[in-house]
Write a protein that holds these residues in place. Structure first.
Motif, PDB file in Angstrom:
ATOM      1  N   ARG A   1      -6.343  35.920  12.002  1.00 25.56           N
ATOM      2  CA  ARG A   1      -5.842  34.724  12.697  1.00 25.56           C
ATOM      3  C   ARG A   1      -5.754  34.956  14.203  1.00 25.56           C
ATOM      4  NH1 ARG A   1      -0.415  34.886  13.938  1.00 25.56           N
ATOM      5  NH2 ARG A   1       0.793  36.614  13.035  1.00 25.56           N
ATOM      6  N   HIS A   2      -5.611  36.218  14.615  1.00 23.91           N
ATOM      7  CA  HIS A   2      -5.592  36.519  16.047  1.00 23.91           C
ATOM      8  C   HIS A   2      -6.977  36.388  16.667  1.00 23.91           C
ATOM      9  CE1 HIS A   2      -1.909  39.118  14.987  1.00 23.91           C
ATOM     10  NE2 HIS A   2      -1.474  38.063  15.644  1.00 23.91           N
ATOM     11  N   LEU A   3      -8.004  36.342  15.807  1.00 24.97           N
ATOM     12  CA  LEU A   3      -9.377  36.382  16.301  1.00 24.97           C
ATOM     13  C   LEU A   3     -10.081  35.032  16.216  1.00 24.97           C
ATOM     14  CD1 LEU A   3     -10.419  39.785  14.667  1.00 24.97           C
ATOM     15  CD2 LEU A   3      -9.803  39.370  17.054  1.00 24.97           C
ATOM     16  N   ARG A   4      -9.310  33.985  15.966  1.00 28.29           N
ATOM     17  CA  ARG A   4      -9.913  32.651  15.920  1.00 28.29           C
ATOM     18  C   ARG A   4     -10.631  32.315  17.225  1.00 28.29           C
ATOM     19  NH1 ARG A   4      -8.046  29.309  11.707  1.00 28.29           N
ATOM     20  NH2 ARG A   4      -6.299  30.200  10.512  1.00 28.29           N
ATOM     21  N   SER A   5     -10.106  32.851  18.323  1.00 26.56           N
ATOM     22  CA  SER A   5     -10.716  32.569  19.626  1.00 26.56           C
ATOM     23  C   SER A   5     -12.136  33.114  19.706  1.00 26.56           C
ATOM     24  CB  SER A   5      -9.874  33.153  20.761  1.00 26.56           C
ATOM     25  OG  SER A   5      -9.732  34.558  20.617  1.00 26.56           O
ATOM     26  N   LEU A   6     -12.441  34.165  18.917  1.00 29.29           N
ATOM     27  CA  LEU A   6     -13.801  34.686  18.888  1.00 29.29           C
ATOM     28  C   LEU A   6     -14.774  33.643  18.365  1.00 29.29           C
ATOM     29  CD1 LEU A   6     -13.506  38.348  17.551  1.00 29.29           C
ATOM     30  CD2 LEU A   6     -13.830  37.592  19.894  1.00 29.29           C
ATOM     31  N   ARG A   7     -14.352  32.942  17.301  1.00 32.52           N
ATOM     32  CA  ARG A   7     -15.214  31.897  16.753  1.00 32.52           C
ATOM     33  C   ARG A   7     -15.427  30.787  17.769  1.00 32.52           C
ATOM     34  NH1 ARG A   7     -13.927  27.166  14.935  1.00 32.52           N
ATOM     35  NH2 ARG A   7     -11.729  27.711  14.694  1.00 32.52           N
ATOM     36  N   VAL A   8     -14.340  30.377  18.436  1.00 31.73           N
ATOM     37  CA  VAL A   8     -14.443  29.307  19.438  1.00 31.73           C
ATOM     38  C   VAL A   8     -15.370  29.736  20.569  1.00 31.73           C
ATOM     39  CG1 VAL A   8     -13.164  27.938  21.117  1.00 31.73           C
ATOM     40  CG2 VAL A   8     -12.150  28.413  18.873  1.00 31.73           C
ATOM     41  N   ALA A   9     -15.207  30.974  21.029  1.00 30.80           N
ATOM     42  CA  ALA A   9     -16.063  31.476  22.111  1.00 30.80           C
ATOM     43  C   ALA A   9     -17.516  31.545  21.667  1.00 30.80           C
ATOM     44  CB  ALA A   9     -15.572  32.852  22.564  1.00 30.80           C
ATOM     45  N   ALA A  10     -17.741  31.969  20.409  1.00 29.16           N
ATOM     46  CA  ALA A  10     -19.106  32.058  19.897  1.00 29.16           C
ATOM     47  C   ALA A  10     -19.753  30.685  19.817  1.00 29.16           C
ATOM     48  CB  ALA A  10     -19.100  32.723  18.521  1.00 29.16           C
ATOM     49  N   GLU A  11     -18.977  29.687  19.414  1.00 31.02           N
ATOM     50  CA  GLU A  11     -19.508  28.331  19.335  1.00 31.02           C
ATOM     51  C   GLU A  11     -19.878  27.810  20.721  1.00 31.02           C
ATOM     52  OE1 GLU A  11     -16.384  26.294  17.361  1.00 31.02           O
ATOM     53  OE2 GLU A  11     -17.019  26.922  15.337  1.00 31.02           O
ATOM     54  N   ARG A  12     -19.055  28.133  21.721  1.00 32.94           N
ATOM     55  CA  ARG A  12     -19.362  27.718  23.089  1.00 32.94           C
ATOM     56  C   ARG A  12     -20.608  28.428  23.605  1.00 32.94           C
ATOM     57  NH1 ARG A  12     -13.168  27.997  25.489  1.00 32.94           N
ATOM     58  NH2 ARG A  12     -12.427  26.032  24.571  1.00 32.94           N
ATOM     59  N   GLU A  13     -20.732  29.711  23.288  1.00 30.66           N
ATOM     60  CA  GLU A  13     -21.914  30.461  23.710  1.00 30.66           C
ATOM     61  C   GLU A  13     -23.164  29.902  23.034  1.00 30.66           C
ATOM     62  OE1 GLU A  13     -21.389  34.613  23.107  1.00 30.66           O
ATOM     63  OE2 GLU A  13     -19.845  34.810  24.651  1.00 30.66           O
ATOM     64  N   ALA A  14     -23.031  29.529  21.761  1.00 29.98           N
ATOM     65  CA  ALA A  14     -24.172  28.960  21.047  1.00 29.98           C
ATOM     66  C   ALA A  14     -24.630  27.661  21.709  1.00 29.98           C
ATOM     67  CB  ALA A  14     -23.802  28.709  19.581  1.00 29.98           C
ATOM     68  N   GLU A  15     -23.672  26.839  22.131  1.00 26.55           N
ATOM     69  CA  GLU A  15     -24.012  25.598  22.828  1.00 26.55           C
ATOM     70  C   GLU A  15     -24.708  25.899  24.151  1.00 26.55           C
ATOM     71  OE1 GLU A  15     -20.414  23.430  23.276  1.00 26.55           O
ATOM     72  OE2 GLU A  15     -20.213  22.953  21.137  1.00 26.55           O
ATOM     73  N   LEU A  16     -24.205  26.914  24.866  1.00 32.31           N
ATOM     74  CA  LEU A  16     -24.803  27.315  26.141  1.00 32.31           C
ATOM     75  C   LEU A  16     -26.239  27.790  25.933  1.00 32.31           C
ATOM     76  CD1 LEU A  16     -24.521  27.994  29.179  1.00 32.31           C
ATOM     77  CD2 LEU A  16     -23.613  30.219  28.492  1.00 32.31           C
ATOM     78  N   ILE A  17     -26.453  28.600  24.890  1.00 35.67           N
ATOM     79  CA  ILE A  17     -27.784  29.115  24.606  1.00 35.67           C
ATOM     80  C   ILE A  17     -28.730  27.983  24.211  1.00 35.67           C
ATOM     81  CG2 ILE A  17     -29.093  30.507  22.958  1.00 35.67           C
ATOM     82  CD1 ILE A  17     -26.691  32.437  22.921  1.00 35.67           C
ATOM     83  N   THR A  18     -28.252  27.081  23.355  1.00 34.63           N
ATOM     84  CA  THR A  18     -29.087  25.956  22.926  1.00 34.63           C
ATOM     85  C   THR A  18     -29.549  25.130  24.124  1.00 34.63           C
ATOM     86  OG1 THR A  18     -27.951  25.828  20.794  1.00 34.63           O
ATOM     87  CG2 THR A  18     -29.167  23.877  21.508  1.00 34.63           C
ATOM     88  N   HIS A  19     -28.623  24.870  25.040  1.00 37.92           N
ATOM     89  CA  HIS A  19     -28.972  24.098  26.236  1.00 37.92           C
ATOM     90  C   HIS A  19     -29.964  24.859  27.104  1.00 37.92           C
ATOM     91  CE1 HIS A  19     -28.538  21.386  29.633  1.00 37.92           C
ATOM     92  NE2 HIS A  19     -28.287  22.439  30.406  1.00 37.92           N
ATOM     93  N   ALA A  20     -29.702  26.171  27.293  1.00 41.88           N
ATOM     94  CA  ALA A  20     -30.576  26.974  28.157  1.00 41.88           C
ATOM     95  C   ALA A  20     -31.981  27.077  27.578  1.00 41.88           C
ATOM     96  CB  ALA A  20     -29.977  28.370  28.353  1.00 41.88           C
ATOM     97  N   VAL A  21     -32.076  27.303  26.273  1.00 43.50           N
ATOM     98  CA  VAL A  21     -33.386  27.427  25.635  1.00 43.50           C
ATOM     99  C   VAL A  21     -34.137  26.105  25.691  1.00 43.50           C
ATOM    100  CG1 VAL A  21     -34.521  27.792  23.413  1.00 43.50           C
ATOM    101  CG2 VAL A  21     -32.721  29.345  24.145  1.00 43.50           C
ATOM    102  N   SER A  22     -33.409  25.018  25.456  1.00 47.45           N
ATOM    103  CA  SER A  22     -34.036  23.697  25.510  1.00 47.45           C
ATOM    104  C   SER A  22     -34.561  23.393  26.911  1.00 47.45           C
ATOM    105  CB  SER A  22     -33.030  22.627  25.084  1.00 47.45           C
ATOM    106  OG  SER A  22     -33.586  21.341  25.208  1.00 47.45           O
ATOM    107  N   THR A  23     -33.750  23.697  27.913  1.00 51.19           N
ATOM    108  CA  THR A  23     -34.163  23.470  29.307  1.00 51.19           C
ATOM    109  C   THR A  23     -35.375  24.320  29.662  1.00 51.19           C
ATOM    110  OG1 THR A  23     -31.884  22.986  29.945  1.00 51.19           O
ATOM    111  CG2 THR A  23     -33.419  23.579  31.711  1.00 51.19           C
ATOM    112  N   ARG A  24     -35.355  25.565  29.212  1.00 48.92           N
ATOM    113  CA  ARG A  24     -36.479  26.466  29.478  1.00 48.92           C
ATOM    114  C   ARG A  24     -37.755  25.935  28.839  1.00 48.92           C
ATOM    115  NH1 ARG A  24     -36.691  32.761  27.403  1.00 48.92           N
ATOM    116  NH2 ARG A  24     -38.560  33.419  28.547  1.00 48.92           N
ATOM    117  N   GLY A  25     -37.622  25.423  27.611  1.00 53.38           N
ATOM    118  CA  GLY A  25     -38.784  24.874  26.919  1.00 53.38           C
ATOM    119  C   GLY A  25     -39.359  23.658  27.617  1.00 53.38           C
ATOM    120  N   LEU A  26     -38.474  22.791  28.135  1.00 53.39           N
ATOM    121  CA  LEU A  26     -38.941  21.597  28.847  1.00 53.39           C
ATOM    122  C   LEU A  26     -39.669  21.987  30.130  1.00 53.39           C
ATOM    123  CD1 LEU A  26     -35.853  19.240  28.404  1.00 53.39           C
ATOM    124  CD2 LEU A  26     -38.109  19.005  27.337  1.00 53.39           C
TER     125      LEU A  26
END
Length: 225
Positions: free
Chosen positions: A167-192
């Motif tokens: 339960r102390h590590l829930r923030s890891l999941r939240v951070a990972a989800e934010r990083e995943a969104e960042l990566i998705t955006h970066a990869v999409s932009t790179r592809g365009l």
């Protein structure tokens, strides 16, 4: 999906990003920097293009899979792993040190998934603790688990012994989800920008770079540097 995205080059060799796409489902902590470190230690020697880019064959992939499995599942130091690889290179099939009689070649047998009961028996975790890890989003809510869940759940147990519970590590999941969104955006932009479709190997390569940066920041903060 990863196998489809990691389409080999015309000469059958793979880039670092494609190697990550092949192996990161089984070895989630694998990153470009770790691949380069294993090369620096002389455990794997990829081919090089005229421009200096690393290229990996299928034999390199299997060698990396063995190295990473010996680290994760058998806790062998790199020096011992190097000795095992040397035995293999000489045409022998060494028995893994400190393990029940098992040869190196058998390590590369296809992996199997684990039920929740098997996962708990493999790690010594209780069903309740596994449930807490799942509730915190640190492990998937599934009926079966990939083999790397053993290492993840074991790490969570060691942390819990030191007062850091799931339960102390829930923030890891939240951070990972934010990083995943960042990566998705970066990869999409790179592809365009490049005019070529973005593949899974691009996202995994970005994830590897982020993991390297995150680990460096964490170690500096912990060490007080």
């Amino acid at each position: 999906m990863a196998g489809a995205a990691a389409r080999p080059l015309s000469n059958g060799l793979l880039s670092i990003g494609q190697v990550l796409a092949r192996l990161q489902d089984d070895f989630s902590d694998l990153s470009p920097s770790k691949l380069r470190f294993l090369e620096e230690q002389g455990l794997v020697t990829p081919e090089r293009t005229k421009s200096g880019y690393r290229k990996f064959s299928q034999a390199h992939i299997e060698r990396l899979r063995l190295i990473l499995t010996l680290q994760r599942d058998h806790y062998l130091p790199l020096k011992v792993i190097a000795e095992v690889l040397d035995e293999l290179d000489q045409g022998r099939d060494p028995i893994i040190p400190g393990a029940a009689p098992r040869s190196a070649s058998s390590i590369l047998a296809p992996k199997r998934v684990l039920s929740s009961d098997e996962l708990c028996r493999s790690t010594g975790a209780s069903v309740r603790f596994l449930g807490e890890a799942i509730a915190a989003g640190l492990l998937p809510a599934a009926e079966v688990f990939p083999h790397d869940a053993v290492a993840q759940l074991t790490a969570l147990l060691r942390l819990a012994e030191r007062g850091i519970t799931p339960r102390h590590l829930r923030s890891l999941r939240v951070a990972a989800e934010r990083e995943a969104e960042l990566i998705t955006h970066a990869v999409s932009t790179r592809g365009l920008k490049s005019g070529t479709p973005a593949g899974a190997e691009d996202a995994l390569e970005f994830a590897g770079y982020l993991d390297t940066v995150r680990s460096g920041v964490l170690r500096r903060r912990v060490s007080g540097a």
